[in-house]
Every structure is written in C-alpha cells, then in structure tokens.
Write a protein that holds these residues in place. Structure first.
Motif, mmCIF file in Angstrom:
data_model
loop_
_atom_site.group_PDB
_atom_site.id
_atom_site.type_symbol
_atom_site.label_atom_id
_atom_site.label_comp_id
_atom_site.label_asym_id
_atom_site.label_seq_id
_atom_site.Cartn_x
_atom_site.Cartn_y
_atom_site.Cartn_z
ATOM 1 N N ASN A 2 0.820 -1.211 0.000
ATOM 2 C CA ASN A 2 0.000 0.000 0.000
ATOM 3 C C ASN A 2 0.849 1.252 0.000
ATOM 4 N N LEU A 3 1.942 1.259 0.751
ATOM 5 C CA LEU A 3 2.783 2.450 0.795
ATOM 6 C C LEU A 3 3.382 2.753 -0.566
ATOM 7 N N ILE A 4 3.772 1.734 -1.285
ATOM 8 C CA ILE A 4 4.329 1.931 -2.621
ATOM 9 C C ILE A 4 3.237 2.414 -3.569
ATOM 10 N N TYR A 5 2.089 1.782 -3.519
ATOM 11 C CA TYR A 5 1.012 2.095 -4.443
ATOM 12 C C TYR A 5 0.479 3.508 -4.235
ATOM 13 N N GLU A 6 0.454 3.982 -2.998
ATOM 14 C CA GLU A 6 -0.104 5.287 -2.698
ATOM 15 C C GLU A 6 0.935 6.406 -2.695
ATOM 16 N N ALA A 7 2.170 6.108 -3.049
ATOM 17 C CA ALA A 7 3.219 7.127 -3.054
ATOM 18 C C ALA A 7 2.900 8.191 -4.100
ATOM 19 N N PRO A 8 3.087 9.477 -3.780
ATOM 20 C CA PRO A 8 2.776 10.533 -4.742
ATOM 21 C C PRO A 8 3.713 10.528 -5.953
ATOM 22 N N ASN A 9 4.948 10.109 -5.751
ATOM 23 C CA ASN A 9 5.930 10.036 -6.835
ATOM 24 C C ASN A 9 6.541 8.633 -6.845
ATOM 25 N N PRO A 10 6.080 7.780 -7.740
ATOM 26 C CA PRO A 10 6.622 6.420 -7.759
ATOM 27 C C PRO A 10 8.114 6.415 -8.091
ATOM 28 N N GLN A 11 8.814 5.434 -7.565
ATOM 29 C CA GLN A 11 10.245 5.292 -7.806
ATOM 30 C C GLN A 11 10.513 5.043 -9.286
ATOM 31 N N LYS A 12 11.622 5.579 -9.785
ATOM 32 C CA LYS A 12 12.064 5.294 -11.147
ATOM 33 C C LYS A 12 12.911 4.024 -11.099
ATOM 34 N N VAL A 13 12.648 3.128 -12.024
ATOM 35 C CA VAL A 13 13.383 1.876 -12.113
ATOM 36 C C VAL A 13 13.985 1.789 -13.504
ATOM 37 N N PHE A 14 15.309 1.660 -13.564
ATOM 38 C CA PHE A 14 15.994 1.544 -14.845
ATOM 39 C C PHE A 14 15.957 0.092 -15.304
ATOM 40 N N ILE A 15 15.396 -0.116 -16.481
ATOM 41 C CA ILE A 15 15.286 -1.446 -17.072
ATOM 42 C C ILE A 15 16.497 -1.635 -17.977
ATOM 43 N N ASP A 16 17.227 -2.733 -17.779
ATOM 44 C CA ASP A 16 18.419 -2.959 -18.598
ATOM 45 C C ASP A 16 18.165 -4.020 -19.663
ATOM 46 N N THR A 17 19.166 -4.230 -20.493
ATOM 47 C CA THR A 17 19.063 -5.177 -21.604
ATOM 48 C C THR A 17 18.800 -6.587 -21.120
ATOM 49 N N THR A 18 19.366 -6.972 -19.993
ATOM 50 C CA THR A 18 19.166 -8.318 -19.455
ATOM 51 C C THR A 18 17.688 -8.577 -19.186
ATOM 52 N N VAL A 19 17.000 -7.597 -18.632
ATOM 53 C CA VAL A 19 15.569 -7.755 -18.360
ATOM 54 C C VAL A 19 14.795 -7.888 -19.670
ATOM 55 N N LEU A 20 15.094 -7.049 -20.647
ATOM 56 C CA LEU A 20 14.387 -7.106 -21.928
ATOM 57 C C LEU A 20 14.622 -8.443 -22.632
#
Length: 82
Positions: A2-20
């Motif tokens: 809930n704390l993550i979902y209700e955060a006013p500014n969600p965290q930025k997550v860098f997606i790398d080539t390995t994930v893709l």
C-alpha cells in the motif's frame, strides 16, 4: 504494498538489456517486471535508447547458447514492443 502504491511520486526503475532479453525468451521474473511497468503507480520504468539498441542487436543476432539459441526477426522484435 500500500505504501508503494499510494506514493505521490513512484520510484524510477531503470530497465536494462538483461531484463528485456530475458522477458523475450521466458515467461519468468523479467517478464513480470515488464508487466508491472504497465502500472505507473507501482514504479516508473526508464529504458535508455542505448539499452533498446543493444536489445535489438542481441535479439537479432541470437539469444541463448548452443542448441537453445533463438534468433528473432525484425517483425518479432517489433511485436514484443507492441
């Protein structure tokens, strides 16, 4: 959660080539990360242009090793982004 979902500014997550590349090959953790990126209240995905270029290069040259290597066509790679 809930704390993550209700955060006013969600965290930025860098997606790398390995994930893709991992998400393209198997329906596992990497694909789950990309599916979660569809919900901007959870986190804000960031993918660099360089990461996309490397992903396209790797997918078109082949992912995996030996007999398990898969080479993707341009159409398959574009469909993955759709």
């Amino acid at each position: 959660m809930n704390l993550i979902y209700e955060a006013p500014n969600p965290q930025k997550v860098f997606i790398d080539t390995t994930v893709l590349c991992g998400a393209l090959r198997v329906n596992g953790a990497n694909r789950t990360i990309l599916k979660a990126a569809r919900f901007p209240k959870i986190f804000q995905p960031v993918i660099s242009r360089i990461c996309l270029f490397v992903f396209v290069r790797n997918a078109s040259e082949g992912l995996g090793k030996g007999e398990k290597m898969v080479i993707y066509t341009q159409e398959e790679i574009e469909a993955f982004f759709g």
